[in-house]
Design a protein around this motif. Sequence first.
Motif, PDB file in Angstrom:
ATOM      1  N   GLU A  80       0.805  -1.215   0.000  1.00  0.00           N
ATOM      2  CA  GLU A  80       0.000   0.000   0.000  1.00  0.00           C
ATOM      3  C   GLU A  80       0.843   1.272   0.000  1.00  0.00           C
ATOM      4  OE1 GLU A  80      -2.453  -0.594   3.410  1.00  0.00           O
ATOM      5  OE2 GLU A  80      -3.705  -2.112   2.427  1.00  0.00           O
ATOM      6  N   ALA A  81       2.160   1.148  -0.168  1.00  0.00           N
ATOM      7  CA  ALA A  81       3.039   2.324  -0.192  1.00  0.00           C
ATOM      8  C   ALA A  81       2.653   3.239  -1.348  1.00  0.00           C
ATOM      9  CB  ALA A  81       4.495   1.887  -0.341  1.00  0.00           C
ATOM     10  N   SER A  82       2.643   4.537  -1.078  1.00  0.00           N
ATOM     11  CA  SER A  82       2.267   5.512  -2.105  1.00  0.00           C
ATOM     12  C   SER A  82       3.461   5.872  -2.976  1.00  0.00           C
ATOM     13  CB  SER A  82       1.731   6.780  -1.436  1.00  0.00           C
ATOM     14  OG  SER A  82       2.773   7.444  -0.727  1.00  0.00           O
ATOM     15  N   GLY A  83       3.170   6.469  -4.128  1.00  0.00           N
ATOM     16  CA  GLY A  83       4.235   6.949  -4.995  1.00  0.00           C
ATOM     17  C   GLY A  83       5.063   8.022  -4.320  1.00  0.00           C
ATOM     18  N   ALA A  84       4.423   8.863  -3.527  1.00  0.00           N
ATOM     19  CA  ALA A  84       5.145   9.917  -2.808  1.00  0.00           C
ATOM     20  C   ALA A  84       6.108   9.320  -1.786  1.00  0.00           C
ATOM     21  CB  ALA A  84       4.149  10.853  -2.114  1.00  0.00           C
ATOM     22  N   ALA A  85       5.685   8.243  -1.128  1.00  0.00           N
ATOM     23  CA  ALA A  85       6.548   7.589  -0.151  1.00  0.00           C
ATOM     24  C   ALA A  85       7.762   6.963  -0.836  1.00  0.00           C
ATOM     25  CB  ALA A  85       5.771   6.533   0.619  1.00  0.00           C
ATOM     26  N   GLY A  94       6.709   4.495   6.414  1.00  0.00           N
ATOM     27  CA  GLY A  94       7.256   4.865   5.116  1.00  0.00           C
ATOM     28  C   GLY A  94       6.718   3.972   4.008  1.00  0.00           C
ATOM     29  N   ILE A  95       7.638   3.422   3.197  1.00  0.00           N
ATOM     30  CA  ILE A  95       7.209   2.519   2.133  1.00  0.00           C
ATOM     31  C   ILE A  95       7.085   1.081   2.623  1.00  0.00           C
ATOM     32  CG2 ILE A  95       8.322   3.957   0.386  1.00  0.00           C
ATOM     33  CD1 ILE A  95      10.437   1.697   0.099  1.00  0.00           C
ATOM     34  N   GLY A  96       7.426   0.859   3.879  1.00  0.00           N
ATOM     35  CA  GLY A  96       7.505  -0.508   4.362  1.00  0.00           C
ATOM     36  C   GLY A  96       6.636  -0.790   5.555  1.00  0.00           C
ATOM     37  N   MET A  97       6.867  -1.949   6.125  1.00  0.00           N
ATOM     38  CA  MET A  97       6.207  -2.339   7.367  1.00  0.00           C
ATOM     39  C   MET A  97       7.137  -3.293   8.109  1.00  0.00           C
ATOM     40  SD  MET A  97       3.232  -4.856   5.871  1.00  0.00           S
ATOM     41  CE  MET A  97       3.630  -6.246   4.796  1.00  0.00           C
TER      42      MET A  97
END
Length: 226
Positions: free
Chosen positions: A158-163, A216-219
Amino acid sequence: MAQVKGRPQWRFKAPEMEGPIARWYTRLRSSGSQMEEYRKQASRLTDGLPSGAAVLEVAPGPGYLAIEMARRGRCRVTGLDISRTFVEIATEHARQAGVSVDFRRGDVASLPFDSESFDLIVCQAAFKNFAQPVRALDEMHRVLRGGGTAVIQDMNREASGAAIDEEVRSAELGRLNAFMMKRSLTMLRRRAYSPAQFERLAAESAFRTCEIRPEGIGMEVRLHKP
């Protein structure tokens, strides 16, 4: 083929990181800011472990995190990677750093260790590539000691392009490597799990439950063995 809400328990294998690709990745992950992050993570992950604790990093790649954990001098660290090139690179990095890490080649779906061998298992940025994710979790559970924890840090579907853009910016790379990193992360996001999907994987494994913290982009996923 068994499904986890649209995600198979067996997945097509990701391309192996060998030769020039592995060496490119090694350079990509070696910026000053990234090395500082490895040091911080090594401290956070190993704080609280008893002296002499056994730590396994699954898919350590070039070995940067494993080496930083070993450098703290409190743990016995082992690294297991499917890539021959990464095992060679990580072994040389440990030699240059003057620390002892047992890097060896092997498959997470069939860990070459006795049951209850480790107090902590760490896996960064690799779980999404495992062909048999539930089997991998079961193997981690098997080799963990009672009271031990597996920590899986990976990309969030679910990470966004901005992230992703912020992650690339913070890596402090040159223009070409930044472009390649963004392209790779965008592609890898398609293989990644969402928090809900990972919870279902954990439920089907010997762990049964997990704790997930998106960032962020992760979990970060923590799985405990009673």
